[in-house]
Design a protein around this motif. Structure first.
Motif, PDB file in Angstrom:
ATOM      1  N   MET A 263       7.469  14.292  -2.406  1.00  0.00           N
ATOM      2  CA  MET A 263       7.914  15.659  -2.108  1.00  0.00           C
ATOM      3  C   MET A 263       9.424  15.750  -2.326  1.00  0.00           C
ATOM      4  SD  MET A 263       7.513  17.903   1.415  1.00  0.00           S
ATOM      5  CE  MET A 263       5.735  17.947   1.322  1.00  0.00           C
ATOM      6  N   LYS A 264       9.839  16.701  -3.170  1.00  0.00           N
ATOM      7  CA  LYS A 264      11.262  16.866  -3.450  1.00  0.00           C
ATOM      8  C   LYS A 264      11.993  17.351  -2.202  1.00  0.00           C
ATOM      9  CE  LYS A 264      10.598  18.172  -8.305  1.00  0.00           C
ATOM     10  NZ  LYS A 264       9.115  18.248  -8.270  1.00  0.00           N
ATOM     11  N   LYS A 265      13.181  16.812  -1.996  1.00  0.00           N
ATOM     12  CA  LYS A 265      14.019  17.238  -0.882  1.00  0.00           C
ATOM     13  C   LYS A 265      15.119  18.135  -1.433  1.00  0.00           C
ATOM     14  CE  LYS A 265      16.677  15.592   3.094  1.00  0.00           C
ATOM     15  NZ  LYS A 265      17.373  14.450   3.708  1.00  0.00           N
ATOM     16  N   VAL A 266      15.070  19.395  -1.034  1.00  0.00           N
ATOM     17  CA  VAL A 266      15.953  20.413  -1.593  1.00  0.00           C
ATOM     18  C   VAL A 266      16.872  20.954  -0.495  1.00  0.00           C
ATOM     19  CG1 VAL A 266      16.054  22.665  -2.724  1.00  0.00           C
ATOM     20  CG2 VAL A 266      14.213  21.066  -3.283  1.00  0.00           C
TER      21      VAL A 266
ATOM     22  N   GLU B 139       6.031  25.480  -1.548  1.00  0.00           N
ATOM     23  CA  GLU B 139       5.762  24.936  -2.879  1.00  0.00           C
ATOM     24  C   GLU B 139       5.808  23.406  -2.866  1.00  0.00           C
ATOM     25  OE1 GLU B 139       4.973  26.629  -5.716  1.00  0.00           O
ATOM     26  OE2 GLU B 139       4.804  28.386  -4.423  1.00  0.00           O
ATOM     27  N   GLN B 140       5.353  22.829  -1.775  1.00  0.00           N
ATOM     28  CA  GLN B 140       5.312  21.372  -1.644  1.00  0.00           C
ATOM     29  C   GLN B 140       6.699  20.760  -1.804  1.00  0.00           C
ATOM     30  OE1 GLN B 140       2.459  19.731  -0.600  1.00  0.00           O
ATOM     31  NE2 GLN B 140       1.861  21.875  -0.356  1.00  0.00           N
ATOM     32  N   MET B 141       7.671  21.346  -1.091  1.00  0.00           N
ATOM     33  CA  MET B 141       9.030  20.830  -1.095  1.00  0.00           C
ATOM     34  C   MET B 141       9.530  20.706   0.337  1.00  0.00           C
ATOM     35  SD  MET B 141      10.816  22.881  -4.225  1.00  0.00           S
ATOM     36  CE  MET B 141      10.030  22.945  -5.828  1.00  0.00           C
ATOM     37  N   ASP B 142      10.342  19.704   0.557  1.00  0.00           N
ATOM     38  CA  ASP B 142      11.004  19.507   1.845  1.00  0.00           C
ATOM     39  C   ASP B 142      12.330  20.267   1.776  1.00  0.00           C
ATOM     40  OD1 ASP B 142      11.994  18.658   4.248  1.00  0.00           O
ATOM     41  OD2 ASP B 142      12.367  16.594   3.605  1.00  0.00           O
TER      42      ASP B 142
ATOM     43  N   ASP C  17      23.286  14.439   3.557  1.00  0.00           N
ATOM     44  CA  ASP C  17      22.899  13.723   2.349  1.00  0.00           C
ATOM     45  C   ASP C  17      23.054  12.221   2.521  1.00  0.00           C
ATOM     46  OD1 ASP C  17      22.134  13.792  -0.529  1.00  0.00           O
ATOM     47  OD2 ASP C  17      24.136  12.918  -0.779  1.00  0.00           O
ATOM     48  N   ARG C  18      24.004  11.804   3.303  1.00  0.00           N
ATOM     49  CA  ARG C  18      24.191  10.361   3.554  1.00  0.00           C
ATOM     50  C   ARG C  18      23.020   9.801   4.355  1.00  0.00           C
ATOM     51  NH1 ARG C  18      29.311   7.878   3.156  1.00  0.00           N
ATOM     52  NH2 ARG C  18      28.895   6.677   5.034  1.00  0.00           N
ATOM     53  N   ARG C  19      22.436  10.616   5.215  1.00  0.00           N
ATOM     54  CA  ARG C  19      21.313  10.143   6.029  1.00  0.00           C
ATOM     55  C   ARG C  19      20.053   9.985   5.184  1.00  0.00           C
ATOM     56  NH1 ARG C  19      21.784  14.131  11.334  1.00  0.00           N
ATOM     57  NH2 ARG C  19      23.719  13.257  12.176  1.00  0.00           N
ATOM     58  N   ARG C  20      19.725  11.082   4.435  1.00  0.00           N
ATOM     59  CA  ARG C  20      18.560  11.065   3.544  1.00  0.00           C
ATOM     60  C   ARG C  20      18.921  11.886   2.330  1.00  0.00           C
ATOM     61  NH1 ARG C  20      13.537  13.523   6.044  1.00  0.00           N
ATOM     62  NH2 ARG C  20      12.889  13.350   3.865  1.00  0.00           N
ATOM     63  N   PRO C  21      19.163  11.242   1.210  1.00  0.00           N
ATOM     64  CA  PRO C  21      19.692  11.952   0.042  1.00  0.00           C
ATOM     65  C   PRO C  21      18.788  13.099  -0.428  1.00  0.00           C
ATOM     66  CG  PRO C  21      19.856   9.584  -0.252  1.00  0.00           C
ATOM     67  CD  PRO C  21      19.029   9.792   0.969  1.00  0.00           C
ATOM     68  N   PHE C  22      19.436  14.172  -0.817  1.00  0.00           N
ATOM     69  CA  PHE C  22      18.725  15.308  -1.402  1.00  0.00           C
ATOM     70  C   PHE C  22      18.489  15.054  -2.884  1.00  0.00           C
ATOM     71  CE2 PHE C  22      21.090  17.197   2.181  1.00  0.00           C
ATOM     72  CZ  PHE C  22      20.025  17.759   2.882  1.00  0.00           C
ATOM     73  N   ASP C  23      17.410  15.645  -3.392  1.00  0.00           N
ATOM     74  CA  ASP C  23      17.130  15.558  -4.822  1.00  0.00           C
ATOM     75  C   ASP C  23      17.945  16.567  -5.606  1.00  0.00           C
ATOM     76  OD1 ASP C  23      15.126  13.499  -4.730  1.00  0.00           O
ATOM     77  OD2 ASP C  23      13.811  14.987  -3.790  1.00  0.00           O
TER      78      ASP C  23
END
Length: 434
Positions: free
Chosen positions: A1-4, A32-35, A101-107
């Motif tokens: 799942m993309k992280k946006v 749309e199946q995105m985080d 973003d440092r915790r969990r990088p975004f796509d």
């Protein structure tokens, strides 16, 4: 799942305008199946948290970025105060974004609101695949019609001047236009502005505004000719909406043409001037001003009308224009900015912009044509309905999730292996996770 990550300075459900746009993108993309992680202002927290509590958008997380009280208070201090508030908040949001973003990088990162090209976005600082838009801001009101701004023309000029200054000194504008992977604009005026600063790189155009499924009628509406032509104007009484121009043009329609203009709207800077316009142009017997009404009542007026009449002097793409087309109404408007691109010769009549005499005369002639050609105007309305179906919000948002996001997400894999930049939150670190 993309992280946006979405930057949505304006994002509040159920209140319209840019706030509605921010909320719509955030919620629709999350389905749309995105985080989806959305950065927005604290002032929308109560409404947003209530909406999220329904459980309808499990893939949406909202982060409320706060700024000092003295900055909050600047918002109501004219145009300069509003711009300062926005830019300060954007800078603060970029700091919070880098920490997240440092915790969990975004796509990838996507700026949604405000949709102003000159104000830009500081989201480029994340060094992530970055989409900017849809945005507008390249439009300028024609000086030849400045009389319809009344005492607000100087403020309109100030807006243009501030925009020109921001193009030169605002780092959020310059860096965003040059560094965004894709810039999305809503009209040709803004495209030309963006291209002056972005000599290479993608610039795409999507028409502004959209229609929700819930607003659509069950099917095309047949507006049968009656004893008079029912024209409809909907909007806020703002200087740039030029209601006086609409009324002036109406006064030039020959008395032998049975026409009535319904004005829907009762808020805005110029609302107190409307009775004076009606008296000045002697159209008391041709106008029905109903004031502010509910959304459901707007639908009723759209069903009862024969023609939608819009003379906005600066607009990226009025939402009410698309709503009128969804109700099978042909349009009489100006060949200017967004409305000149949304309306075609098959869906209405677009009047060229010149002198007040020429514009009002041509608008009156367009209304007269609509009265004398009922079959043709109904055909225009049916074509307008079919066009409106191409402008559904769900379809527009899918342009991002189905086309533009996948390409940028591939680049995000390469970005993720880079060493993240150090985060310096300082006074901007006040944020909350929704």
């Amino acid at each position: 799942m993309k992280k946006v990550l979405l930057s949505a300075y304006a994002c509040i459900p159920n209140i319209g305008s840019e706030e509605a746009t921010g909320w719509l993108y955030a919620t629709t993309l999350s389905q749309e199946q995105m985080d989806v992680h959305c950065l927005t202002q604290l002032k929308g927290k109560d409404a947003i948290d209530t909406a999220l509590a329904s459980g309808q958008w499990p893939n949406l997380t909202v982060h409320y970025v706060t700024i000092p009280d003295w900055v909050e208070q600047s918002y109501g201090r004219g145009l300069a105060g509003m711009y300062f508030h926005y830019l300060y908040w954007q800078w603060a949001a970029s700091q919070v974004a880098r920490r997240l973003d440092r915790r969990r990088p975004f796509d990838l990162v996507h700026h949604i609101t405000y949709g102003s090209i000159q104000l830009g976005s500081f989201m480029y600082r994340l060094n992530k695949p970055f989409i900017f838009g849809p945005v507008s801001g390249g439009q300028k009101s024609p000086a030849s019609l400045k009389q319809y701004f009344g005492g607000y023309w100087r403020r309109e000029q100030m807006r243009d001047w501030v925009g020109a200054v921001l193009e030169r000194i605002n780092p959020a504008f310059v860096n965003t236009i040059k560094r965004a992977d894709r810039v999305i604009v809503t009209n040709s005026d803004t495209y030309e502005l963006a291209r002056r600063y972005r000599r290479t790189g993608d610039i795409d155009k999507v028409l502004d505004g959209g229609i929700g499924q819930s607003f659509l009628p069950e099917g095309p509406i047949s507006h049968e000719p009656g004893r008079e032509l029912n024209a409809l104007w909907i909007g806020r009484m703002l200087p740039r909406k030029a209601l006086e121009l609409t009324i002036h043009a109406l006064s030039k329609v020959d008395p032998s043409v049975p026409i009535r203009l319904t004005i829907v709207g009762g808020k805005g800077d110029m609302v107190d001037l409307v009775p004076g316009y009606i008296e000045k142009y002697g159209v008391q017997d041709r106008i029905n001003w109903v004031g502010h009404v509910s959304h459901n009542e707007v639908k009723q007026y759209l069903q009862q009308a024969d023609v939608f009449f819009l003379t906005s002097l600066r607009d990226s793409g009025p939402h009410q224009l698309l709503e009128a087309m969804a109700y099978s109404l042909p349009v009489v408007t100006l060949n200017l900015h967004g409305q000149g691109e949304i309306v075609s010769d098959e869906t209405g009549i677009r009047v060229p912009v010149g002198s007040p005499e020429q514009v009002t005369t041509d608008l009156a002639a367009a209304l007269t044509w609509m009265w004398h050609h009922p079959t043709e105007r109904q055909q225009m309305g049916q074509t307008a309905y079919r066009f409106a179906l191409t402008q559904l919000w769900d379809r527009k948002v899918k342009l991002f999730s189905d086309n533009w996001y996948p390409a940028l997400a591939t680049a995000a894999v390469q970005q993720s292996v880079r060493e993240p930049e150090p985060v310096e939150l300082g006074q901007f670190s006040d944020y909350r996770l929704g």
